[in-house]
Write a protein that holds these residues in place. Structure first.
Motif, short mmCIF file in Angstrom:
data_model
loop_
_atom_site.label_atom_id
_atom_site.label_comp_id
_atom_site.label_asym_id
_atom_site.label_seq_id
_atom_site.Cartn_x
_atom_site.Cartn_y
_atom_site.Cartn_z
N GLU A 1 0.83 -1.21 0.00
CA GLU A 1 0.00 0.00 0.00
C GLU A 1 0.86 1.26 0.00
O GLU A 1 0.56 2.24 -0.71
CB GLU A 1 -0.93 -0.02 1.22
N LEU A 2 1.93 1.24 0.77
CA LEU A 2 2.81 2.41 0.82
C LEU A 2 3.52 2.63 -0.51
O LEU A 2 3.70 3.77 -0.96
CB LEU A 2 3.84 2.24 1.94
N ALA A 3 3.94 1.55 -1.15
CA ALA A 3 4.61 1.68 -2.46
C ALA A 3 3.64 2.21 -3.51
O ALA A 3 4.01 3.07 -4.33
CB ALA A 3 5.19 0.33 -2.89
N LEU A 4 2.41 1.72 -3.50
CA LEU A 4 1.41 2.21 -4.44
C LEU A 4 1.11 3.68 -4.19
O LEU A 4 0.98 4.48 -5.14
CB LEU A 4 0.13 1.38 -4.34
N ALA A 5 1.01 4.07 -2.92
CA ALA A 5 0.77 5.47 -2.59
C ALA A 5 1.94 6.34 -3.03
O ALA A 5 1.75 7.45 -3.55
CB ALA A 5 0.52 5.62 -1.08
N ASP A 6 3.16 5.83 -2.84
CA ASP A 6 4.35 6.58 -3.28
C ASP A 6 4.31 6.81 -4.78
O ASP A 6 4.76 7.85 -5.28
CB ASP A 6 5.59 5.79 -2.87
N ALA A 7 3.78 5.83 -5.52
CA ALA A 7 3.71 5.95 -6.97
C ALA A 7 2.48 6.71 -7.45
O ALA A 7 2.37 7.02 -8.64
CB ALA A 7 3.71 4.55 -7.60
N GLY A 8 1.55 7.00 -6.54
CA GLY A 8 0.30 7.63 -6.94
C GLY A 8 -0.57 6.70 -7.76
O GLY A 8 -1.27 7.13 -8.68
N VAL A 9 -0.54 5.41 -7.42
CA VAL A 9 -1.24 4.38 -8.17
C VAL A 9 -2.30 3.72 -7.29
O VAL A 9 -2.02 3.36 -6.15
CB VAL A 9 -0.24 3.32 -8.68
N GLU A 10 -3.49 3.54 -7.82
CA GLU A 10 -4.54 2.80 -7.14
C GLU A 10 -4.39 1.31 -7.45
O GLU A 10 -3.89 0.93 -8.51
CB GLU A 10 -5.92 3.28 -7.60
N PRO A 11 -4.83 0.43 -6.54
CA PRO A 11 -4.73 -1.00 -6.81
C PRO A 11 -5.33 -1.41 -8.15
O PRO A 11 -4.79 -2.30 -8.84
CB PRO A 11 -5.47 -1.63 -5.63
N ALA A 12 -6.43 -0.79 -8.55
CA ALA A 12 -7.08 -1.15 -9.80
C ALA A 12 -6.22 -0.85 -11.02
O ALA A 12 -6.47 -1.38 -12.11
CB ALA A 12 -8.42 -0.43 -9.93
N GLU A 13 -5.20 -0.01 -10.85
CA GLU A 13 -4.33 0.33 -11.98
C GLU A 13 -3.18 -0.66 -12.15
O GLU A 13 -2.45 -0.58 -13.15
CB GLU A 13 -3.75 1.74 -11.77
N VAL A 14 -2.98 -1.56 -11.20
CA VAL A 14 -1.89 -2.54 -11.30
C VAL A 14 -2.28 -3.63 -12.29
O VAL A 14 -3.34 -4.25 -12.17
CB VAL A 14 -1.57 -3.14 -9.92
N ASP A 15 -1.42 -3.88 -13.26
CA ASP A 15 -1.71 -4.83 -14.33
C ASP A 15 -1.11 -6.20 -14.10
O ASP A 15 -1.54 -7.19 -14.70
CB ASP A 15 -1.19 -4.29 -15.66
#
Length: 411
Positions: free
Chosen positions: A285-299
């Protein structure tokens, strides 16, 4: 400087392929590097298989000056060769850049085990006068960073990270931080090798190794038949640059970008008897937040893939909680190489970048299906074409380390 960190060079040494494209082609073909141990007699040990790199596939003398061979362990020789290949892939000549503008950050979980074992045998078998003076540093965790720095004149920020499997991501996170602070280029990643009797005992002591003797059944992460993992050797060294500098070199036809390191985070688990949950999900969650990425955007997710039922179950739970059941393709390329210590996570990053480049997810080696209880979409059997822009790489180090790294296709 832009503050954005991109990867412009890859150097890979893996049990199923020496060289980036050789490894990638073998992985897509489903070729495994798991084989019986050959460098020593493992017949008296419960575990007899490993992700070992055959001597015919990597002979250090073919890649490095002879003067370096007496002072280096096998792991350092691999790290030096992979760094050379990564710099060449990035079309970087260190002599053309200010030496203090380039640094090194690597991870290692075992140090020069094989070198250290040999010198201890000299000490106890023949006496201290027979111990190599190079033992003073050849065994050390930081030796890969030091030798890469010396060989290439990289006199900027340097670091060595020890966090077992998670260290491969931590080194890249550290390198990204250095670039954000103004360093133009960092050589980073991880390499590990401890396939010798002394190292083998250390692996055995964890109680986490598979004892099956069939290479197709011994290491099956997320499978109903999962029974532990197999050690391996190798890893990946990457060239990281500031995106602005990379664009200037691309304009001159001297570089390409594999992808952006968009986010990174690390956490540490509470004590096993505390009753509190592990923190792998928090790292993601912290890495996704650092990237400005929502879980739904992970491919695609490149999983840690520990190979034991409990650890696989915990990771699968994290993936379900983050993304939902069967919501995102999960890759486990380690099933074809074994777990390479810190080198495994760095290799996963290189693999994820190749997936982004070619828009395909590699299969999980010999694994035929994920156990139904895990509720994950594990890619098995054959490569899966997919539209990929964002990848999440997860790693857990023995003892409670968790790290996560987010990659994106070039802007």
């Amino acid at each position: 400087m832009t503050g954005t960190t991109v990867v412009t060079g890859l150097g890979v040494i893996a049990p199923n392929g020496v060289g980036t494209e050789e490894y990638w082609a073998a992985l897509l073909r489903g070729e495994s590097g798991i084989r019986p141990v050959e460098r020593f007699d493992a017949s008296g040990y419960p575990t007899r298989l490993a992700g070992e790199i055959p001597e015919k596939a990597f002979s250090a003398g073919d890649h490095l000056p002879k003067r370096l061979l007496p002072q280096t362990d096998r792991v350092t020789r691999m790290a030096l060769a992979a760094a050379d290949w990564a710099l060449a892939d990035a079309a970087v000549d260190p002599a053309e850049l200010p030496d203090f503008a380039m640094g090194v950050a690597t991870a290692n979980s075992a140090g020069g085990y094989e070198f250290g074992q040999r010198e201890l045998q000299h000490l106890w078998g023949s006496g201290p006068e027979f111990v190599s003076a190079y033992q003073s540093f050849a065994w050390f965790y930081a030796v890969n960073t030091g030798q890469i720095s010396i060989r290439n004149g990289l006199r900027g920020p340097s670091a060595a990270v020890v966090a077992e499997q998670a260290g491969g991501l931590d080194a890249l996170g550290h390198a990204r931080r250095s670039i954000r602070k103004g360093t133009a280029l960092m050589v980073s990643g991880a390499m590990d090798s401890s396939l010798c009797p002394w190292g083998w005992i250390a692996h055995q002591s964890t109680g986490l190794l598979s004892t099956r003797n069939d290479p197709d059944l011994a290491y099956l992460p997320f499978s109903e038949l999962a029974c532990g993992h197999l050690p391996g050797e190798g890893g990946a060294i990457l060239v990281l640059e500031d995106a602005g500098q990379a664009r200037e070199r691309i304009a001159r036809g001297a570089a390409r970008v594999y992808g952006e390191i968009a986010g990174y985070a690390a956490t540490f688990d509470p004590p096993p008897d505390s009753g509190r949950p592990d923190t792998l999900r928090r790292a993601a969650e912290l890495a996704l937040a650092d990237a400005g990425v929502e879980p739904a955007e992970v491919d695609v997710v490149f999983a840690d893939a520990a190979g034991s039922p409990d650890a696989d179950g915990a990771e699968a739970r994290t993936l379900r909680e983050l993304f939902g059941e069967h919501a995102v393709p999960v890759a486990a390329p380690k099933a074809a190489t074994g777990r390479l210590g810190s080198g495994g996570a760095a290799l996963d990053v290189a693999t994820a970048l190749l997936s982004l480049r070619d828009q395909v997810v590699p299969p999980a080696g010999p694994v035929t299906a994920a156990a139904d209880r895990h509720g994950i979409d594990l890619v098995v059997g054959a490569p899966r074409p997919a539209r990929l822009r964002t990848a999440l790489v997860l790693a857990r180090g023995h003892g409670g380390f968790n790290s996560a790294l987010v990659l994106r296709t070039p802007a």
